[in-house]
Design a protein around this motif. Structure first.
Motif, PDB file in Angstrom:
ATOM      1  N   ASP A 167       0.878  -1.181   0.021  1.00 53.36           N
ATOM      2  CA  ASP A 167       0.235  -0.054  -0.008  1.00 53.36           C
ATOM      3  C   ASP A 167       0.768   1.417  -0.070  1.00 53.36           C
ATOM      4  OD1 ASP A 167      -2.402   1.556   0.271  1.00 53.36           O
ATOM      5  OD2 ASP A 167      -2.374   1.411   2.247  1.00 53.36           O
ATOM      6  N   PRO A 168       1.003   1.878  -1.079  1.00 51.57           N
ATOM      7  CA  PRO A 168       1.949   3.002  -1.079  1.00 51.57           C
ATOM      8  C   PRO A 168       1.545   4.377  -0.627  1.00 51.57           C
ATOM      9  CG  PRO A 168       1.148   2.521  -3.290  1.00 51.57           C
ATOM     10  CD  PRO A 168       0.500   1.403  -2.559  1.00 51.57           C
ATOM     11  N   TYR A 169       2.331   4.969   0.016  1.00 52.99           N
ATOM     12  CA  TYR A 169       1.984   6.461   0.518  1.00 52.99           C
ATOM     13  C   TYR A 169       1.783   7.303  -0.679  1.00 52.99           C
ATOM     14  CZ  TYR A 169       2.312   4.865   5.486  1.00 52.99           C
ATOM     15  OH  TYR A 169       2.262   4.413   6.711  1.00 52.99           O
ATOM     16  N   ARG A 170       1.018   8.387  -0.617  1.00 57.67           N
ATOM     17  CA  ARG A 170       0.910   9.537  -1.264  1.00 57.67           C
ATOM     18  C   ARG A 170       0.875  10.820  -0.555  1.00 57.67           C
ATOM     19  NH1 ARG A 170       2.074   6.375  -5.112  1.00 57.67           N
ATOM     20  NH2 ARG A 170       0.484   5.068  -6.274  1.00 57.67           N
ATOM     21  N   ALA A 171       1.429  11.921  -1.307  1.00 59.47           N
ATOM     22  CA  ALA A 171       1.484  13.217  -0.747  1.00 59.47           C
ATOM     23  C   ALA A 171       0.148  13.733  -1.007  1.00 59.47           C
ATOM     24  CB  ALA A 171       2.665  13.828  -1.528  1.00 59.47           C
ATOM     25  N   ILE A 172      -0.114  14.521   0.132  1.00 60.24           N
ATOM     26  CA  ILE A 172      -1.507  15.210  -0.013  1.00 60.24           C
ATOM     27  C   ILE A 172      -1.056  16.713   0.001  1.00 60.24           C
ATOM     28  CG2 ILE A 172      -3.737  15.236   0.835  1.00 60.24           C
ATOM     29  CD1 ILE A 172      -2.995  12.487  -0.069  1.00 60.24           C
ATOM     30  N   LEU A 173      -1.366  17.448  -0.927  1.00 62.25           N
ATOM     31  CA  LEU A 173      -1.138  18.932  -1.028  1.00 62.25           C
ATOM     32  C   LEU A 173      -2.336  19.658  -1.234  1.00 62.25           C
ATOM     33  CD1 LEU A 173       1.696  18.482  -3.728  1.00 62.25           C
ATOM     34  CD2 LEU A 173       2.161  18.329  -1.343  1.00 62.25           C
ATOM     35  N   PRO A 174      -2.278  21.128  -0.466  1.00 65.08           N
ATOM     36  CA  PRO A 174      -3.272  22.017  -0.825  1.00 65.08           C
ATOM     37  C   PRO A 174      -3.173  22.338  -2.370  1.00 65.08           C
ATOM     38  CG  PRO A 174      -1.915  22.966   1.074  1.00 65.08           C
ATOM     39  CD  PRO A 174      -1.300  21.628   0.443  1.00 65.08           C
ATOM     40  N   PRO A 255     -11.947  17.843  -2.489  1.00 65.27           N
ATOM     41  CA  PRO A 255     -11.883  18.736  -3.479  1.00 65.27           C
ATOM     42  C   PRO A 255     -10.774  19.752  -3.148  1.00 65.27           C
ATOM     43  CG  PRO A 255     -13.656  19.219  -2.373  1.00 65.27           C
ATOM     44  CD  PRO A 255     -13.412  17.978  -1.802  1.00 65.27           C
ATOM     45  N   GLY A 256     -10.211  19.856  -2.040  1.00 62.17           N
ATOM     46  CA  GLY A 256      -9.196  21.002  -1.907  1.00 62.17           C
ATOM     47  C   GLY A 256      -7.837  20.673  -1.798  1.00 62.17           C
ATOM     48  N   VAL A 257      -7.596  19.411  -2.158  1.00 64.36           N
ATOM     49  CA  VAL A 257      -6.177  18.756  -2.112  1.00 64.36           C
ATOM     50  C   VAL A 257      -5.819  18.243  -3.467  1.00 64.36           C
ATOM     51  CG1 VAL A 257      -6.338  18.014   0.240  1.00 64.36           C
ATOM     52  CG2 VAL A 257      -7.015  16.434  -1.472  1.00 64.36           C
ATOM     53  N   ALA A 258      -4.445  17.907  -3.689  1.00 65.24           N
ATOM     54  CA  ALA A 258      -3.884  17.454  -4.804  1.00 65.24           C
ATOM     55  C   ALA A 258      -3.230  16.313  -4.301  1.00 65.24           C
ATOM     56  CB  ALA A 258      -3.044  18.377  -5.386  1.00 65.24           C
ATOM     57  N   ILE A 259      -3.302  14.930  -5.035  1.00 63.19           N
ATOM     58  CA  ILE A 259      -2.685  13.852  -4.683  1.00 63.19           C
ATOM     59  C   ILE A 259      -1.635  13.477  -5.635  1.00 63.19           C
ATOM     60  CG2 ILE A 259      -3.254  11.635  -3.980  1.00 63.19           C
ATOM     61  CD1 ILE A 259      -5.992  12.203  -3.456  1.00 63.19           C
ATOM     62  N   ARG A 260      -0.383  13.313  -4.850  1.00 60.62           N
ATOM     63  CA  ARG A 260       0.929  13.186  -6.062  1.00 60.62           C
ATOM     64  C   ARG A 260       1.493  11.944  -5.504  1.00 60.62           C
ATOM     65  NH1 ARG A 260      -2.283  15.635  -8.370  1.00 60.62           N
ATOM     66  NH2 ARG A 260      -1.814  17.736  -9.237  1.00 60.62           N
ATOM     67  N   LYS A 261       2.089  11.041  -6.181  1.00 57.42           N
ATOM     68  CA  LYS A 261       3.029  10.007  -5.955  1.00 57.42           C
ATOM     69  C   LYS A 261       4.277  10.799  -5.480  1.00 57.42           C
ATOM     70  CE  LYS A 261       1.369   6.612  -9.400  1.00 57.42           C
ATOM     71  NZ  LYS A 261       1.858   5.895 -10.543  1.00 57.42           N
ATOM     72  N   VAL A 262       5.063   9.862  -4.675  1.00 59.84           N
ATOM     73  CA  VAL A 262       6.249  10.381  -4.241  1.00 59.84           C
ATOM     74  C   VAL A 262       7.574   9.397  -4.478  1.00 59.84           C
ATOM     75  CG1 VAL A 262       5.328  11.927  -2.292  1.00 59.84           C
ATOM     76  CG2 VAL A 262       5.898   9.388  -1.891  1.00 59.84           C
ATOM     77  N   ARG A 263       8.775   9.792  -4.379  1.00 62.03           N
ATOM     78  CA  ARG A 263       9.813   9.000  -4.749  1.00 62.03           C
ATOM     79  C   ARG A 263      10.925   9.691  -3.945  1.00 62.03           C
ATOM     80  NH1 ARG A 263      11.096  11.087 -10.964  1.00 62.03           N
ATOM     81  NH2 ARG A 263      11.774  13.399 -10.261  1.00 62.03           N
TER      82      ARG A 263
END
Length: 312
Positions: A167-174, A255-263
């Motif tokens: 289960d990979p972690y994702r970055a949660i950004l405004p 709706p107020g966040v962006a979900i991005r992969k991290v490395r």
């Protein structure tokens, strides 16, 4: 005490009408049948048969024991059938322990598969924190538990560990974050940001997050803590900080966040099933685990496969 097998011999003699006929039906010699009956009469303390020509007929005591022998035979047959079903995993009790995000996303379809394939098995399902189920597995109180198992973690002797999924972690950004336009982030790019904590208690999930940040050369500055993943997304959307959340915990993204992969690194929590020693070969346990893996491989988990719920 009366011997059940000898009572069944008595019933066979009465039903057949003679010792010779009963011996032929049962595959014994007439003398062996006579010995069994003599022993039963000594146990009962009363005569059970009387001679009538070349045959025999029961005394009142013989009729009574024959009727009870029939009842006992029926109950023994039911007991043997029930024991067979239990040994084959079609009946009995199965105790399953799971943590929140696994329970919401992975467990429901697996339980449905068990209900379909093993309808006679009673399920004992309990929600626990990821690190709290092992004592029940070790003691045998629970049969299987879903856990987060970090690489190199000590393992309990006799417990089988079955890998289910990563289960990979994702970055949660405004949404207006400076890095929101990037598809993949280096974890170190978030070193100077304030952070929203989502795994406040010590444990495997928090260790994975802290170890990943440490490998990227920083310690996250947690300015606010959240008890659940959905609330954490709300804090991030409000601009209070950034967060790392396991993919199973994302649910319906705010709706107020962006979900991005991290490395560099890409933190992942490895989800395993811990199976108690006594339950290793239980067919229902094997079916439960295979259903979890099938759901994870095909993406057939509850909702969209990302569940916002309590941390864990």
């Amino acid at each position: 005490m009366l011997d059940v097998r000898r009572m069944q011999v008595l019933r066979a003699v009465i039903s057949s009408g003679s010792i010779t006929a009963a011996a032929r039906n049962l595959g014994y010699t007439p003398s062996a049948i006579s010995q069994q009956l003599s022993t039963l009469e000594r146990e009962a303390g009363v005569e059970l048969l009387e001679r009538v020509g070349r045959g025999v007929r029961p005394t009142p005591a013989g009729s009574l024991l024959s009727e009870h022998a029939e009842t006992l035979s029926t109950q023994l047959a039911k007991a043997e059938a029930a024991l067979t079903e239990l040994k084959e995993g079609r009946t009995g009790r199965l105790a399953i322990r799971y943590f929140a995000t696994a329970g919401a996303s992975l467990v429901p379809l697996a339980v449905a598969a068990l209900r379909r394939d093993f309808p006679g098995v009673r399920l004992d399902l309990k929600l626990v924190e990821p690190d709290d189920s092992m004592p029940e597995i070790e003691s045998g109180e629970a049969d299987v538990a879903m856990i987060v198992l970090p690489s190199g973690a000590p393992r309990i002797k006799g417990v089988e560990y079955v890998h289910l999924l990563d289960d990979p972690y994702r970055a949660i950004l405004p949404k207006n974050h400076r890095l929101a336009r990037k598809r993949v982030l280096d974890l170190g790019e978030l070193a100077e940001d304030p952070w929203v904590g989502v795994d406040g208690l010590p444990g495997a999930c928090r260790d994975i997050l802290l170890d990943a940040c440490g490998a990227a050369g920083f310690a996250p500055n947690h300015v606010v803590e959240s008890e659940d993943y959905q609330t954490a997304q709300g804090f991030v959307a409000a601009g209070l900080g950034v967060a790392l959340i396991p993919e199973l915990g994302l649910g319906a993204p705010h709706p107020g966040v962006a979900i991005r992969k991290v490395r560099r690194p890409d933190p992942v929590r490895s989800i395993h099933a811990a199976v108690a020693a006594h339950a290793r070969e239980h067919p229902a346990v094997r079916r439960f685990l295979s259903a979890i893996r099938e759901g994870a491989m095909t993406g057939q988990v509850s909702g969209n496969g990302r569940v916002g719920t309590k941390t864990g």
